[in-house]
Design a protein around this motif. Structure first.
Motif, PDB file in Angstrom:
ATOM      1  N   ALA A  33      -4.072   4.557  -2.790  1.00 24.14           N
ATOM      2  CA  ALA A  33      -5.502   4.786  -2.996  1.00 24.14           C
ATOM      3  C   ALA A  33      -5.884   6.255  -2.930  1.00 24.14           C
ATOM      4  O   ALA A  33      -7.076   6.585  -2.955  1.00 24.14           O
ATOM      5  CB  ALA A  33      -6.309   3.993  -1.977  1.00 24.14           C
TER       6      ALA A  33
ATOM      7  N   SER B 283       0.790  -1.241   0.000  1.00 28.08           N
ATOM      8  CA  SER B 283       0.000   0.000   0.000  1.00 28.08           C
ATOM      9  C   SER B 283       0.815   1.280   0.000  1.00 28.08           C
ATOM     10  O   SER B 283       0.252   2.365  -0.144  1.00 28.08           O
ATOM     11  CB  SER B 283      -0.922   0.018   1.229  1.00 28.08           C
ATOM     12  OG  SER B 283      -0.157   0.173   2.419  1.00 28.08           O
TER      13      SER B 283
ATOM     14  N   ASN C 248      -1.888  -6.046  -5.321  1.00 26.29           N
ATOM     15  CA  ASN C 248      -1.712  -7.495  -5.220  1.00 26.29           C
ATOM     16  C   ASN C 248      -0.520  -7.975  -6.044  1.00 26.29           C
ATOM     17  O   ASN C 248       0.203  -8.889  -5.631  1.00 26.29           O
ATOM     18  CB  ASN C 248      -2.981  -8.207  -5.687  1.00 26.29           C
ATOM     19  CG  ASN C 248      -4.097  -8.151  -4.662  1.00 26.29           C
ATOM     20  OD1 ASN C 248      -3.850  -7.918  -3.485  1.00 26.29           O
ATOM     21  ND2 ASN C 248      -5.323  -8.342  -5.111  1.00 26.29           N
TER      22      ASN C 248
ATOM     23  N   THR D  62      -6.448  -0.306  -8.586  1.00 21.00           N
ATOM     24  CA  THR D  62      -5.615  -0.014  -7.420  1.00 21.00           C
ATOM     25  C   THR D  62      -5.283  -1.280  -6.646  1.00 21.00           C
ATOM     26  O   THR D  62      -4.122  -1.542  -6.300  1.00 21.00           O
ATOM     27  CB  THR D  62      -6.331   0.988  -6.494  1.00 21.00           C
ATOM     28  OG1 THR D  62      -6.492   2.234  -7.177  1.00 21.00           O
ATOM     29  CG2 THR D  62      -5.542   1.216  -5.208  1.00 21.00           C
ATOM     30  N   ILE D  63      -6.299  -2.099  -6.388  1.00 20.29           N
ATOM     31  CA  ILE D  63      -6.083  -3.302  -5.591  1.00 20.29           C
ATOM     32  C   ILE D  63      -5.345  -4.368  -6.391  1.00 20.29           C
ATOM     33  O   ILE D  63      -4.472  -5.074  -5.855  1.00 20.29           O
ATOM     34  CB  ILE D  63      -7.420  -3.824  -5.047  1.00 20.29           C
ATOM     35  CG1 ILE D  63      -8.037  -2.776  -4.113  1.00 20.29           C
ATOM     36  CG2 ILE D  63      -7.220  -5.143  -4.299  1.00 20.29           C
ATOM     37  CD1 ILE D  63      -9.403  -3.129  -3.588  1.00 20.29           C
TER      38      ILE D  63
ATOM     39  N   LEU E 261      -7.242   1.218   3.678  1.00 19.65           N
ATOM     40  CA  LEU E 261      -6.546   1.363   2.404  1.00 19.65           C
ATOM     41  C   LEU E 261      -6.765   2.748   1.815  1.00 19.65           C
ATOM     42  O   LEU E 261      -5.908   3.283   1.119  1.00 19.65           O
ATOM     43  CB  LEU E 261      -7.029   0.288   1.427  1.00 19.65           C
ATOM     44  CG  LEU E 261      -6.264   0.164   0.107  1.00 19.65           C
ATOM     45  CD1 LEU E 261      -4.801  -0.183   0.363  1.00 19.65           C
ATOM     46  CD2 LEU E 261      -6.903  -0.876  -0.796  1.00 19.65           C
TER      47      LEU E 261
ATOM     48  N   ARG F 245      -8.772  -5.234   6.622  1.00 18.60           N
ATOM     49  CA  ARG F 245      -9.232  -5.597   5.282  1.00 18.60           C
ATOM     50  C   ARG F 245     -10.742  -5.821   5.281  1.00 18.60           C
ATOM     51  O   ARG F 245     -11.443  -5.372   4.369  1.00 18.60           O
ATOM     52  CB  ARG F 245      -8.499  -6.856   4.792  1.00 18.60           C
ATOM     53  CG  ARG F 245      -8.803  -7.197   3.336  1.00 18.60           C
ATOM     54  CD  ARG F 245      -7.799  -8.212   2.805  1.00 18.60           C
ATOM     55  NE  ARG F 245      -8.237  -9.578   3.008  1.00 18.60           N
ATOM     56  CZ  ARG F 245      -7.549 -10.644   2.585  1.00 18.60           C
ATOM     57  NH1 ARG F 245      -6.383 -10.504   1.992  1.00 18.60           N
ATOM     58  NH2 ARG F 245      -8.017 -11.857   2.792  1.00 18.60           N
TER      59      ARG F 245
ATOM     60  N   ASP G  34     -12.405  -2.508   5.368  1.00 23.92           N
ATOM     61  CA  ASP G  34     -12.286  -1.849   4.065  1.00 23.92           C
ATOM     62  C   ASP G  34     -13.372  -2.326   3.105  1.00 23.92           C
ATOM     63  O   ASP G  34     -13.974  -1.522   2.382  1.00 23.92           O
ATOM     64  CB  ASP G  34     -10.914  -2.124   3.445  1.00 23.92           C
ATOM     65  CG  ASP G  34      -9.835  -1.197   3.953  1.00 23.92           C
ATOM     66  OD1 ASP G  34     -10.176  -0.115   4.468  1.00 23.92           O
ATOM     67  OD2 ASP G  34      -8.647  -1.552   3.840  1.00 23.92           O
ATOM     68  N   TYR G  35     -13.629  -3.623   3.095  1.00 20.65           N
ATOM     69  CA  TYR G  35     -14.604  -4.143   2.143  1.00 20.65           C
ATOM     70  C   TYR G  35     -16.038  -3.871   2.572  1.00 20.65           C
ATOM     71  O   TYR G  35     -16.928  -3.743   1.713  1.00 20.65           O
ATOM     72  CB  TYR G  35     -14.335  -5.619   1.863  1.00 20.65           C
ATOM     73  CG  TYR G  35     -13.136  -5.748   0.954  1.00 20.65           C
ATOM     74  CD1 TYR G  35     -13.219  -5.355  -0.375  1.00 20.65           C
ATOM     75  CD2 TYR G  35     -11.902  -6.183   1.432  1.00 20.65           C
ATOM     76  CE1 TYR G  35     -12.107  -5.407  -1.208  1.00 20.65           C
ATOM     77  CE2 TYR G  35     -10.800  -6.241   0.598  1.00 20.65           C
ATOM     78  CZ  TYR G  35     -10.910  -5.848  -0.712  1.00 20.65           C
ATOM     79  OH  TYR G  35      -9.812  -5.880  -1.539  1.00 20.65           O
TER      80      TYR G  35
ATOM     81  N   LEU H 170     -10.745 -10.056  -4.177  1.00 20.70           N
ATOM     82  CA  LEU H 170      -9.725  -9.028  -4.365  1.00 20.70           C
ATOM     83  C   LEU H 170      -8.490  -9.268  -3.495  1.00 20.70           C
ATOM     84  O   LEU H 170      -7.658  -8.373  -3.339  1.00 20.70           O
ATOM     85  CB  LEU H 170     -10.315  -7.652  -4.054  1.00 20.70           C
ATOM     86  CG  LEU H 170     -11.332  -7.166  -5.092  1.00 20.70           C
ATOM     87  CD1 LEU H 170     -12.350  -6.234  -4.463  1.00 20.70           C
ATOM     88  CD2 LEU H 170     -10.612  -6.452  -6.222  1.00 20.70           C
ATOM     89  N   SER H 171      -8.333 -10.457  -2.975  1.00 26.52           N
ATOM     90  CA  SER H 171      -7.232 -10.750  -2.054  1.00 26.52           C
ATOM     91  C   SER H 171      -5.931 -11.046  -2.788  1.00 26.52           C
ATOM     92  O   SER H 171      -5.939 -11.428  -3.967  1.00 26.52           O
ATOM     93  CB  SER H 171      -7.598 -11.956  -1.186  1.00 26.52           C
ATOM     94  OG  SER H 171      -7.666 -13.132  -1.993  1.00 26.52           O
TER      95      SER H 171
ATOM     96  N   SER I  69     -13.711  -9.465  -0.268  1.00 23.97           N
ATOM     97  CA  SER I  69     -12.427  -9.601   0.409  1.00 23.97           C
ATOM     98  C   SER I  69     -11.649 -10.782  -0.148  1.00 23.97           C
ATOM     99  O   SER I  69     -10.419 -10.719  -0.286  1.00 23.97           O
ATOM    100  CB  SER I  69     -12.648  -9.784   1.911  1.00 23.97           C
ATOM    101  OG  SER I  69     -11.424  -9.947   2.588  1.00 23.97           O
TER     102      SER I  69
END
Length: 213
Positions: free
Chosen positions: A90, A76, A113, A108-109, A84, A144, A147-148, A178-179, A175
């Protein structure tokens, strides 16, 4: 009074130098943990990679703390961020218009990753034997999850998600989708291109948040 400005300058200089040294050490640790794993990476090796003494590394952070910092910065761009949305990667996404918001979030994610999936695997392994890493992993997963939940709420507010969806279930599913684990399995292990991964991810996320019940 004459000395106040020079003292302040020296203090700021020392703080800046200390932060630069810490950043160099964390970056060196990230490279070694990603290539050699947690157990095989020593403080001495990190010191050599960073170009500092082992004592400097020890006074900067413990080995477990360096792994945690290495993952957070690689993923991040920030250490110990509560969300995030508060990180460098972000910045500004929440202010984007509706028509580009979801794609910006996914990019972004996905990019995070791509950078961090290797260290995430190391973090998971280290947590099995190191209580400091295990505690940090628990905290990261809690953040996390939060965030979701916020992302689902934002998608509903923007009418990208369908009213009536199970918000809790959607947050848990996003979660996972997008992990770093999904990127690791589909891209790193299965050989998907980043473009194929991005297309699958967008379709999967939309299917989840537009299916009432």
């Amino acid at each position: 009074m004459v000395e106040s400005a020079p003292r302040a300058y020296r203090s700021e200089l020392r703080a800046r130098q200390a932060q630069e040294t810490r950043s160099r050490i964390v970056a060196a640790a990230a490279r070694l943990f990603a290539t050699q794993g947690y157990q095989a990476t020593t403080i001495a090796a990190i010191a050599r990679e960073a170009g500092v003494s082992a004592e400097t590394v020890k006074t900067t952070a413990a080995k477990a703390e360096l792994l945690i910092a290495a993952f957070e910065v690689t993923f991040s761009g920030s250490e110990a961020a509560e969300t995030l949305a508060d990180t460098d990667v972000a910045a500004g996404v929440i202010d984007l218009p509706d028509e580009v918001f979801l794609d910006a979030v996914l990019e972004t994610i996905s990019t995070a990753n791509a950078r961090g999936h290797g260290l995430w695997t190391v973090l998971l392994g280290a947590a099995l034997s190191d209580p400091v890493v295990d505690d940090a992993l628990r905290r990261i997963l809690e953040h996390r999850a939060a965030d979701y939940r916020l992302l689902v709420s934002e998608l509903l507010r923007r009418r990208i998600a369908t009213p009536g969806i199970d918000e809790s279930a959607a947050a848990i599913t996003l979660s996972f989708l997008l992990s770093p684990e999904s990127y690791q399995q589909l891209v790193a292990q299965s050989g998907w291109t980043p473009e194929r991964y991005a297309g699958w991810l967008r379709a999967a996320v939309l299917a989840e948040v537009t299916a009432p019940g």
